[in-house]
Motif scaffolding. Structure first.
Motif, short mmCIF file in Angstrom:
data_model
loop_
_atom_site.label_atom_id
_atom_site.label_comp_id
_atom_site.label_asym_id
_atom_site.label_seq_id
_atom_site.Cartn_x
_atom_site.Cartn_y
_atom_site.Cartn_z
N ILE B 96 0.86 -1.35 -0.16
CA ILE B 96 0.06 0.12 0.08
C ILE B 96 0.95 1.30 0.06
N VAL B 97 1.95 1.18 0.72
CA VAL B 97 2.81 2.25 0.69
C VAL B 97 4.17 1.94 0.62
N ARG B 98 5.34 2.66 0.00
CA ARG B 98 6.58 2.54 0.20
C ARG B 98 7.22 3.74 0.26
N VAL B 99 8.45 3.50 1.31
CA VAL B 99 9.33 4.62 1.28
C VAL B 99 10.82 4.17 1.28
N LEU B 100 11.66 5.10 0.51
CA LEU B 100 12.82 4.46 0.27
C LEU B 100 13.88 5.91 0.35
N VAL B 101 14.85 5.75 1.27
CA VAL B 101 15.58 6.67 1.82
C VAL B 101 17.18 5.93 1.29
N ALA B 102 18.01 6.95 0.67
CA ALA B 102 19.29 6.63 0.38
C ALA B 102 20.07 7.77 0.90
N SER B 103 21.14 7.27 1.58
CA SER B 103 22.22 8.20 2.32
C SER B 103 23.47 7.74 2.34
N ALA B 104 24.65 8.47 2.62
CA ALA B 104 25.84 7.78 2.85
C ALA B 104 26.04 6.99 3.90
N HIS B 105 25.41 7.19 4.96
CA HIS B 105 25.39 6.50 6.36
C HIS B 105 24.13 5.76 6.66
N ARG B 106 24.03 4.56 7.47
CA ARG B 106 22.88 4.14 7.80
C ARG B 106 22.05 4.95 8.57
N ARG B 107 22.40 5.50 9.69
CA ARG B 107 21.65 6.17 10.65
C ARG B 107 20.71 7.03 10.15
N ASP B 108 21.12 7.99 9.02
CA ASP B 108 20.45 9.07 8.58
C ASP B 108 19.25 8.60 7.77
N ALA B 109 19.46 7.34 6.89
CA ALA B 109 18.67 6.78 6.37
C ALA B 109 17.48 5.74 7.11
N PHE B 110 18.10 5.18 8.18
CA PHE B 110 16.89 4.91 9.21
C PHE B 110 15.85 5.81 9.67
N ASN B 111 16.66 6.78 10.31
CA ASN B 111 15.73 7.65 11.01
C ASN B 111 15.09 8.48 9.80
N ALA B 112 15.51 8.91 8.91
CA ALA B 112 14.75 9.75 7.79
C ALA B 112 13.39 8.76 7.26
N CYS B 113 13.76 7.53 7.13
CA CYS B 113 12.45 6.63 6.72
C CYS B 113 11.39 6.37 7.72
N ASP B 114 12.03 6.18 9.04
CA ASP B 114 10.97 6.25 10.01
C ASP B 114 10.20 7.56 10.01
N PHE B 115 10.91 8.63 10.16
CA PHE B 115 10.19 9.81 10.33
C PHE B 115 9.18 10.08 9.03
N ILE B 116 9.54 9.85 7.98
CA ILE B 116 8.71 9.73 6.78
C ILE B 116 7.53 9.03 7.10
N MET B 117 7.41 7.96 7.40
CA MET B 117 6.41 7.12 7.64
C MET B 117 5.50 7.55 8.91
N ASP B 118 6.15 8.03 10.05
CA ASP B 118 5.33 8.75 10.99
C ASP B 118 4.50 9.75 10.66
N TYR B 119 5.21 10.73 9.79
CA TYR B 119 4.60 11.95 9.35
C TYR B 119 3.50 11.57 8.39
N LEU B 120 3.96 10.70 7.36
CA LEU B 120 2.68 9.97 6.48
C LEU B 120 1.44 9.60 7.02
N LYS B 121 1.79 8.83 8.16
CA LYS B 121 0.47 8.46 8.67
C LYS B 121 -0.43 9.53 9.34
N THR B 122 0.21 10.46 9.73
CA THR B 122 -0.54 11.52 10.66
C THR B 122 -0.97 12.92 9.83
N GLN B 123 -0.13 12.91 8.76
CA GLN B 123 -0.67 14.24 7.94
C GLN B 123 -1.10 13.95 6.69
N ALA B 124 -0.51 12.96 5.73
CA ALA B 124 -1.02 12.94 4.47
C ALA B 124 -2.56 12.44 4.39
N PRO B 125 -3.21 13.31 3.54
CA PRO B 125 -4.76 13.17 3.56
C PRO B 125 -5.24 11.94 2.67
#
Lengths: 263, 161
Positions: B96-125
């Motif tokens: 139903i949904v897919r978020v993909l994040v690429a970065s030089a280092h894993r922590r940024d990618a993990f956090n950004a992906c987590d963040f995007i899903m949290d915001y998507l679920k509570t803000q996207a109409p």
């Protein structure tokens, strides 16, 4: 228009359908049972003492449809080809909406079967929940549609919110929008609750030119718009989130919707 | 670097690994790719979900997803963000949904992906209507989703649980 169940002497009369041609018959009826939010929650959680409420009511409705002729004096016994009962649990309105579909290849309509199914399903819901709620109310049992038969098809029209178009400077509903005006959209569950997706309203109708004013003007139009004042209802102006104090200007698109549930 | 963010809202199905090759194509600077794929469960508010219909607010949906992607882009050091979300009728097991994040280092990618899903679920109409043998009903918002999204407000890098 003549009543078919009375003969020329005004006496009760079972219609002889022997000469009628067999056609595909279909009828949908609906109704609802209002209940306390707590009762509805218990029902959703499966925590009522009598067990699975909806499954029981569904079987009761199906059985009732098949036995309509035993209950309603002049109804024929019918070999129904299909009976389906559907429930919609509505936490916002605090009710369970019941609908019944009956089908038959035969010589007589099946609307009485559908109406009986809805009635008995509602009564069963009452019985299953009465231990915790005695205030429940069964209402709006009605025919929604029927197909087949000599009198043709029937489809209930949804009650219009406002009839016709307003005259100059008045409220007009639908896509037509005479400046200064705002276009209002209702989305998802809210659209179903309100019964339409779009309304245009003249800005001069608003007691104040903000979202609160818009809600007040709409509520004045029809009680169904009262749901806009619900705390859960969200609002966006021109696709940007807004609140009650946000200003509304000419040509704005204002959308109302429930909390989002994507992902 | 200009933000490399791509947002899609579509009724067509997409693959579990959608965007992966496309994002990495001829790139050797990416050190980490984190992706999340959300699927339709066959149980939710009722035990037997036979399908769901997703409604959205065209225009606002795309704009909101883009803004969420941009917030992530500003917050972490990222190389690519892909967000894809389906609308219309979906059956159990469908992505139903897919978020993909690429970065030089894993922590940024993990956090950004987590963040995007949290915001998507509570803000996207988006709104889900679930279909079950008991009938159809609109899915209610979940309080834990709100809490998940709120974690990010007071944090610089990532949440502590």
């Amino acid at each position: 228009m003549q009543l078919t169940h009375l003969n020329t002497h005004g006496e009760a009369n079972m219609v002889d359908v022997g000469d009628k041609r067999e056609t595909r018959r279909e009828a949908v009826a609906s109704g609802r049972i209002m209940m306390q939010p707590e009762t509805l929650q218990l029902l959703s959680d499966g925590a009522l003492p009598k067990g699975d409420v909806l499954a029981t009511a569904r079987i009761a409705g199906i059985q009732a449809a098949k036995r309509t002729h035993e209950l309603i004096p002049l109804c024929h016994a019918l070999a129904l080809s299909k009976v389906a009962i559907d429930f919609e649990v509505d936490h916002v309105e605090g009710c369970i909406k019941v609908s019944a579909l009956c089908k038959l290849n035969g010589r007589t309509g099946v609307e009485m079967e559908a109406l009986t199914a809805v009635s008995v399903a509602c009564l069963t819901l009452y019985d299953m929940c009465k231990a915790v709620d005695k205030e429940m109310r069964i209402e709006a049992v009605q025919l929604e549609s029927k197909r087949g038969g000599v009198r043709g098809d029937y489809q209930r029209e949804p009650a219009p919110i406002v009839t016709g178009e307003g005259s100059a400077g008045e409220v007009s509903l639908g896509v037509r929008c005479v400046s200064p005006c705002v276009r209002v959209k209702f989305l998802a569950e809210l659209r179903e609750r309100v019964g339409q997706s779009d309304v245009a309203i003249n800005l001069d109708q608003l007691p104040s030119r903000d979202v609160a004013g818009l809600k007040a003007a709409l509520a004045q139009l029809d009680t169904r718009f009262g749901v806009l004042s619900d705390q859960r209802t969200l609002c966006a102006i021109n696709q940007v989130m807004a609140n009650d104090t946000s200003r509304v200007t000419d040509e704005d698109e204002v959308a109302f919707f429930p909390p989002v549930t994507g992902g | 670097m200009t933000a490399n963010i791509c947002v899609k809202v579509q009724s067509e199905a997409f693959a579990m690994d959608d965007g992966y090759e496309n994002t990495l194509h001829q790139r050797t600077d990416v050190g980490a790719v984190v992706s999340f794929t959300g699927l339709v469960r066959d149980f939710n508010e009722t035990p037997e979900v036979i399908g769901l219909t997703l409604e959205h607010y065209p225009g606002m949906t795309e704009r909101t997803l883009m803004q969420i992607g941009e917030q992530a882009w500003q917050r972490w050091s990222l190389q690519a963000v892909r967000i894809i979300h389906r609308v219309g009728y979906l059956g159990p097991g469908d992505p139903i949904v897919r978020v993909l994040v690429a970065s030089a280092h894993r922590r940024d990618a993990f956090n950004a992906c987590d963040f995007i899903m949290d915001y998507l679920k509570t803000q996207a109409p988006f709104w889900k209507k679930e279909h079950s043998h008991q009938g159809a009903y609109w899915v209610k918002e979940r309080h834990p989703d709100q809490q998940d999204a709120a974690r990010w407000e007071s944090l610089v890098d990532g949440p502590s649980h």
